[in-house]
Design an enzyme around this catalytic site. Structure first.
Site, PDB file in Angstrom:
ATOM      1  N   ARG A 221      13.970  22.506 -18.543  1.00  0.00           N
ATOM      2  CA  ARG A 221      14.518  23.139 -19.736  1.00  0.00           C
ATOM      3  C   ARG A 221      16.003  23.390 -19.530  1.00  0.00           C
ATOM      4  O   ARG A 221      16.436  23.781 -18.438  1.00  0.00           O
ATOM      5  CB  ARG A 221      13.859  24.503 -19.994  1.00  0.00           C
ATOM      6  CG  ARG A 221      12.646  24.414 -20.868  1.00  0.00           C
ATOM      7  CD  ARG A 221      12.981  23.931 -22.283  1.00  0.00           C
ATOM      8  NE  ARG A 221      11.803  23.651 -23.069  1.00  0.00           N
ATOM      9  CZ  ARG A 221      11.084  22.512 -23.044  1.00  0.00           C
ATOM     10  NH1 ARG A 221      11.431  21.523 -22.270  1.00  0.00           N
ATOM     11  NH2 ARG A 221      10.038  22.365 -23.813  1.00  0.00           N
TER      12      ARG A 221
ATOM     13  N   HIS B 215      16.801  14.430 -23.559  1.00  0.00           N
ATOM     14  CA  HIS B 215      15.478  15.098 -23.597  1.00  0.00           C
ATOM     15  C   HIS B 215      14.363  14.093 -23.915  1.00  0.00           C
ATOM     16  O   HIS B 215      13.602  14.271 -24.878  1.00  0.00           O
ATOM     17  CB  HIS B 215      15.495  16.250 -24.614  1.00  0.00           C
ATOM     18  CG  HIS B 215      14.444  17.292 -24.342  1.00  0.00           C
ATOM     19  ND1 HIS B 215      14.620  18.621 -24.604  1.00  0.00           N
ATOM     20  CD2 HIS B 215      13.190  17.197 -23.813  1.00  0.00           C
ATOM     21  CE1 HIS B 215      13.517  19.297 -24.278  1.00  0.00           C
ATOM     22  NE2 HIS B 215      12.639  18.439 -23.789  1.00  0.00           N
TER      23      HIS B 215
ATOM     24  N   GLU C 297      21.189  21.625 -27.302  1.00  0.00           N
ATOM     25  CA  GLU C 297      20.713  20.288 -27.679  1.00  0.00           C
ATOM     26  C   GLU C 297      20.772  20.157 -29.196  1.00  0.00           C
ATOM     27  O   GLU C 297      20.390  21.093 -29.881  1.00  0.00           O
ATOM     28  CB  GLU C 297      19.278  20.073 -27.186  1.00  0.00           C
ATOM     29  CG  GLU C 297      19.182  20.083 -25.663  1.00  0.00           C
ATOM     30  CD  GLU C 297      17.775  19.813 -25.126  1.00  0.00           C
ATOM     31  OE1 GLU C 297      16.874  19.489 -25.925  1.00  0.00           O
ATOM     32  OE2 GLU C 297      17.588  19.924 -23.904  1.00  0.00           O
TER      33      GLU C 297
HETATM   34  C1  MLT Z   1       7.855  19.360 -23.345  1.00  0.00           C
HETATM   35  O1  MLT Z   1       7.990  20.563 -23.145  1.00  0.00           O
HETATM   36  O2  MLT Z   1       6.747  18.876 -23.615  1.00  0.00           O
HETATM   37  C2  MLT Z   1       9.013  18.440 -23.219  1.00  0.00           C
HETATM   38  O3  MLT Z   1      10.209  19.092 -23.082  1.00  0.00           O
HETATM   39  C3  MLT Z   1       9.021  17.330 -24.214  1.00  0.00           C
HETATM   40  C4  MLT Z   1       9.516  17.615 -25.589  1.00  0.00           C
HETATM   41  O4  MLT Z   1       9.751  18.726 -25.997  1.00  0.00           O
HETATM   42  O5  MLT Z   1       9.683  16.671 -26.322  1.00  0.00           O
END
Ligand code: MLT
Length: 322
Positions: free
Chosen positions: A241, A288, A270
């Site tokens: 994160r 991401h 982001e």
């Molecule tokens: C997640 O927490 O599953 C990942 O960061 C993937 C996303 O959010 O697309």
């Protein structure tokens, strides 16, 4: 049959399965103003990824009198974009798909480490500029080096297995795990992981406790020399994160050489705007996408469909976060 809002996209096959079962699926990304105006109140369920922020205010506005919203699905792992206690107070069930993307994120993490140690992204950038940097781009092997995992959940354990098979010595810090394989060197103090490792991979959640956990002080503790005596420099990867790595501290460490490389898939803001990192040779990044594979998104879609079907049939899926 239910009305389901899918706000950040979901696997096509999953949407088709829901529609074939008679549900209405609206795939639409809503602005923060629309969310605060209560647009979700007219749906029975909403499925989000990380782009839609379901804050307490949004959840309150979606739960006005006559609201139908009873289910929030997080198509993925992290739930830092959902205020779970506000959802609980408003009787809304929150579910995620914790295991579906593990393999993809493991592979992305290892990919970033190898790309870092062997200057793959930097080599591609200079090649495109017509520069043949054969001498300048000498890398180091990751074999014979120590990898420190911050957090030891599913993804970190997968990274540990892969790294060990590539010849790395694995260390970890996770105050919440009770047991771990005996070949992983567990530390009670996160600083000891930084002192022991030239390579650090971040795998914890973002919380008050972990915000800017990777900072100037800790980067300064990293040894820069591998177990095998190689002056490999220090390398950090985060596919967890944004906000756990202090990006301005990391940029400074790249500048002064304390950090040789930094690879990020996640950022404090982001989409990433203007960042000093973008002009640094030792940095490479991705937007991401660690969980963005056909396989992971397919599995996430399948799991989310089962959770939604269970919710509509029984009123409560067998697994939920509240
Ligand atoms: C997640 O927490 O599953 C990942 O960061 C993937 C996303 O959010 O697309």
């Amino acid at each position: 049959m239910g009305r389901i809002a899918v706000t950040d996209g979901m696997d096509d096959q999953a949407i088709m399965t829901l529609e074939n079962a008679g549900h209405e699926v609206a795939s639409n990304h809503y602005s923060i103003d629309e969310l605060l105006d209560g647009v979700l109140a007219e749906f029975d369920a909403v499925v989000v990824r990380s782009a839609t922020k379901l804050s307490a205010d949004v959840i309150e506005s979606s739960s006005s009198d006559g609201s139908k919203l009873g289910f929030i699905g997080r198509a993925g792992v992290g739930v830092d974009n959902i205020d779970i206690s506000a959802a609980t107070q408003n009787g809304i069930i929150v579910c995620n798909t914790p295991g579906a993307s593990t393999r993809s994120v493991v592979e992305m993490t290892i990919g970033h480490f190898i790309a870092s140690a062997r200057n793959i992204a930097r080599a591609d950038r200079s090649l495109r500029e017509g520069i043949w940097e054969k001498k300048a781009l000498k890398g180091t092997e990751i074999a014979g080096k120590s990898l420190g995992l911050i957090g030891l959940g599913r993804i970190a354990r997968g990274v540990a297995d892969a790294a060990a098979s590539l010849g790395m010595d694995v260390h970890a810090y996770d105050p919440y795990v009770q047991s771990s394989p005996d070949w992983i060197n567990m530390h009670d103090d996160v600083d000891d992981v930084f002192r022991s490792c030239t390579h650090i991979s971040v795998h914890c959640n973002l919380s008050d406790e972990t915000r800017h956990l990777v900072n100037t002080t800790r980067i300064g503790m990293m040894p820069g020399v591998g177990n095998d005596g190689t002056e490999c420099g220090n390398h950090i990867v985060s596919c967890a994160r944004g906000g756990i790595v202090d990006e301005s501290d990391a940029a400074m460490a790249l500048e002064n050489g304390q950090l040789r490389t930094l690879a990020l898939d996640v950022f404090e803001t982001e989409p990433l705007g203007d960042s000093p990192l973008l002009s640094m040779d030792g940095f490479h990044g991705s937007p991401h996408i660690a969980a963005s594979t056909l396989e992971a998104q397919g599995r996430i879609g399948t799991e989310m469909v089962s959770l939604l079907m269970e919710y509509f049939e029984t009123g409560r899926p067998s697994t939920s976060l509240n």
